[in-house]
Each structure stands twice: as structure tokens, then as C-alpha cells.
Scaffold this motif. Structure first.
Motif, PDB file in Angstrom:
ATOM      1  N   PRO A   1       0.828  -1.209   0.000  1.00 51.90           N
ATOM      2  CA  PRO A   1       0.000   0.000   0.000  1.00 51.90           C
ATOM      3  C   PRO A   1       0.860   1.255   0.000  1.00 51.90           C
ATOM      4  O   PRO A   1       2.089   1.184   0.099  1.00 51.90           O
ATOM      5  N   SER A   2       0.231   2.394  -0.105  1.00 51.65           N
ATOM      6  CA  SER A   2       0.939   3.665  -0.001  1.00 51.65           C
ATOM      7  C   SER A   2       1.578   3.771   1.381  1.00 51.65           C
ATOM      8  O   SER A   2       0.936   3.495   2.398  1.00 51.65           O
ATOM      9  N   VAL A   3       2.862   4.155   1.413  1.00 52.78           N
ATOM     10  CA  VAL A   3       3.615   4.181   2.673  1.00 52.78           C
ATOM     11  C   VAL A   3       4.175   5.584   2.915  1.00 52.78           C
ATOM     12  O   VAL A   3       4.730   6.211   2.012  1.00 52.78           O
ATOM     13  N   ARG A   4       4.042   6.063   4.158  1.00 53.82           N
ATOM     14  CA  ARG A   4       4.693   7.296   4.595  1.00 53.82           C
ATOM     15  C   ARG A   4       5.738   6.945   5.648  1.00 53.82           C
ATOM     16  O   ARG A   4       5.541   6.050   6.455  1.00 53.82           O
ATOM     17  N   ALA A   5       6.851   7.690   5.641  1.00 53.49           N
ATOM     18  CA  ALA A   5       7.915   7.502   6.620  1.00 53.49           C
ATOM     19  C   ALA A   5       8.344   8.849   7.171  1.00 53.49           C
ATOM     20  O   ALA A   5       8.315   9.860   6.469  1.00 53.49           O
ATOM     21  N   ALA A   6       8.776   8.855   8.435  1.00 54.60           N
ATOM     22  CA  ALA A   6       9.174  10.102   9.072  1.00 54.60           C
ATOM     23  C   ALA A   6      10.576  10.531   8.694  1.00 54.60           C
ATOM     24  O   ALA A   6      10.850  11.732   8.566  1.00 54.60           O
ATOM     25  N   ALA A   7      11.507   9.574   8.514  1.00 48.77           N
ATOM     26  CA  ALA A   7      12.898   9.948   8.288  1.00 48.77           C
ATOM     27  C   ALA A   7      13.656   8.803   7.634  1.00 48.77           C
ATOM     28  O   ALA A   7      13.298   7.632   7.796  1.00 48.77           O
ATOM     29  N   PRO A   8      14.724   9.114   6.902  1.00 51.93           N
ATOM     30  CA  PRO A   8      15.557   8.056   6.319  1.00 51.93           C
ATOM     31  C   PRO A   8      16.286   7.257   7.399  1.00 51.93           C
ATOM     32  O   PRO A   8      16.662   7.791   8.448  1.00 51.93           O
ATOM     33  N   TYR A   9      16.506   6.003   7.098  1.00 49.15           N
ATOM     34  CA  TYR A   9      17.179   5.096   8.029  1.00 49.15           C
ATOM     35  C   TYR A   9      18.691   5.249   7.866  1.00 49.15           C
ATOM     36  O   TYR A   9      19.342   4.510   7.131  1.00 49.15           O
ATOM     37  N   GLU A  10      19.240   6.226   8.557  1.00 47.10           N
ATOM     38  CA  GLU A  10      20.671   6.493   8.487  1.00 47.10           C
ATOM     39  C   GLU A  10      21.089   7.285   9.711  1.00 47.10           C
ATOM     40  O   GLU A  10      20.275   7.910  10.391  1.00 47.10           O
ATOM     41  N   ASN A  11      22.378   7.200  10.030  1.00 46.34           N
ATOM     42  CA  ASN A  11      23.001   7.998  11.074  1.00 46.34           C
ATOM     43  C   ASN A  11      22.229   7.931  12.396  1.00 46.34           C
ATOM     44  O   ASN A  11      21.993   6.849  12.917  1.00 46.34           O
ATOM     45  N   ALA A  12      21.819   9.087  12.937  1.00 51.88           N
ATOM     46  CA  ALA A  12      21.194   9.113  14.254  1.00 51.88           C
ATOM     47  C   ALA A  12      19.874   8.355  14.288  1.00 51.88           C
ATOM     48  O   ALA A  12      19.549   7.695  15.285  1.00 51.88           O
ATOM     49  N   VAL A  13      19.090   8.437  13.219  1.00 51.89           N
ATOM     50  CA  VAL A  13      17.798   7.735  13.195  1.00 51.89           C
ATOM     51  C   VAL A  13      18.012   6.230  13.262  1.00 51.89           C
ATOM     52  O   VAL A  13      17.319   5.521  13.999  1.00 51.89           O
TER      53      VAL A  13
END
Length: 246
Positions: free
Chosen positions: A53-65
Motif C-alpha cells: 500500500p501507499s507508505v509514509r515515513a518520518a525519516a531516512p534510516y541512516e546515522n542518528a535515526v
């Protein structure tokens, strides 16, 4: 016992930022901005698994996240659940759009493997989903958590598997708990997880939710069909944020 100990330890032991390790804080301002500052975006993995389905994400999976999610999931940094829940709530709200007003948002977490939950002492996606639902309610959006997905068979460890291997590993692995399909009729359904990489887990969860809704005569397809079913995650692979592709 392990879950209780982690809750207790989080209260009495010195803390450090889950993103950068700065002492005496669960999360510093800089790492909080990395998680929450950019705002939710539509994400799409390549290749895109069928049925995603359509997906929303808060932030890229890198560094601090990335560090925050691993600290929460693998090292029991449970003090991070509030900010991770806020990030997921923002992604849920951004993706809900026109389906709002048709009942409370129903957050359906993708379940962890039983052995992973036992080893960690908690289910990270479910914990974050509960925090996200609380944040949505606090800010005026009716929401609740429906933990209705179950693993119907064992799956291999996903680490090191490619996109196609992950899809094969997860195919048919999930199901809606018996009799729970009718609960999906209570409002717009949003699949939630802490992380999306290839999209295989969310696609399998979507398949299971659609099948569970159709199998239950009391469930309304409009909540789980192509236009009704949405997904949201705290974080996704950086490449999945590159949505303006020809």
C-alpha cells in the motif's frame, strides 16, 4: 522478567542519547531534529513488492535515526518510545488524508517473530504503535491499536536476504487472528512498523489484512481495499525516499 528489568533499568541507570551517545539525555536536540525535522514523506522501495500500500515515513534510516531505532529495538532503550511514537504518529497522520472521519484510525502493527520478541523482551513495532496512537489521540485524531496479525509459520532471519528472497521468505507467513477480521471494519486501517527496507513485510501484512477482512462477512472492504489501506513507518531506506523517478 526481562521486560520488567529493562523498564526498571531505564529509570535508575545513567542514560545517553539514543542517536549520538551524548550523556544524561535519552535524545538530544540534534538527533530529535534528524527524526522529526524533515516531516513525513511518501516512500517507495525499488523493486516494489506486489500489494504494497501507499507508505509514509518520518525519516531516512541512516546515522542518528538508525542508531535510535536499533537502540530501542535491540538494546532496550525504552525511553525513546515517546519520540519514536511521535514520529510514527506524524507519518500516520500524513498518510491518512481523506480516509479520516470514517471512524478512528486503526493502527495494525507488523508483528515481530516470536523468537525475536522473546529475545528482546518486547515487540518494538507494537510498543511504538501504542505510543503513536496515544499521540494521535492527544492531538485530536481518534486512533487505536489492533494487534490482530499473527505469524502462521516460522520464517528465516531476514538479515542478509535480498528483496526477492525476503518476499519468498514472508509469503503467506501472516494471518489475521481468528474472529478478528470484523474489528477491521471499525475505521480506516493503517499498517505500521518501525522500519521499511524492501517493503516485503508490509506487503505481506497487507495481503493478510485484506484476506482477513474478506473472509469475515462483517468487515467492510472499503477500509482495507486499495484505496482504504495505508501504511506508515518511523523510518525507511534512504533510497525509498527518492520517489520522483521516471
Amino acid at each position: 522478567m526481562r521486560g520488567w528489568w529493562r523498564e526498571f533499568a531505564g529509570l535508575v541507570l545513567p542514560v545517553a542519547c539514543g542517536g549520538c551517545g551524548r550523556p544524561r539525555t535519552d535524545l538530544c536536540a540534534e538527533c530529535g531534529a534528524a527524526l522529526l525535522g524533515a516531516g513525513p514523506r511518501t516512500v517507495r522501495p525499488v523493486p516494489e513488492p506486489e500489494g504494497l500500500p501507499s507508505v509514509r515515513a518520518a525519516a531516512p534510516y541512516e546515522n542518528a535515526v538508525r542508531a535510535m531505532l536499533l537502540a530501542h529495538k535491540e538494546r532496550g532503550a525504552l525511553g525513546l518510545v515517546g519520540v519514536l511514537g511521535s514520529a510514527l504518529a506524524g507519518a500516520v497522520r500524513a498518510g491518512a488524508g481523506p480516509v479520516c472521519g470514517a471512524g478512528p484510525l486503526l493502527l495494525v502493527p507488523v508483528p515481530s517473530a516470536r523468537r525475536s520478541t522473546a529475545a528482546r523482551g518486547h515487540d518494538p513495532a507494537r510498543r511504538i504503535a501504542l505510543a503513536a496512537a496515544a499521540e494521535l489521540r492527544r492531538t485530536g485524531t481518534p486512533a487505536g491499536v489492533l494487534a490482530v496479525l499473527r505469524q502462521r509459520r516460522a520464517v528465516a532471519d531476514q538479515s542478509g536476504l535480498g528483496a526477492g528472497q525476503r518476499r519468498a521468505n514472508l509469503a503467506g507467513a501472516l494471518e489475521v487472528a481468528g474472529g478478528a477480521g470484523r474489528l477491521l471494519a471499525g475505521g480506516p486501517v493503517v499498517l505500521v512498523d518501525d522500519l521499511m527496507t524492501t517493503g516485503a513485510s508490509l506487503a505481506e501484512a497487507a495481503r493478510a489484512v485484506r484476506a482477513g477482512a474478506v473472509a469475515d462477512a462483517g468487515a467492510r472492504w472499503r477500509n482495507t481495499g486499495e484505496q482504504g489501506l495505508r501504511a506508515a513507518v518511523v523510518s525507511a531506506s534512504p533510497s525509498a525516499f527518492e520517489i520522483n523517478r521516471n
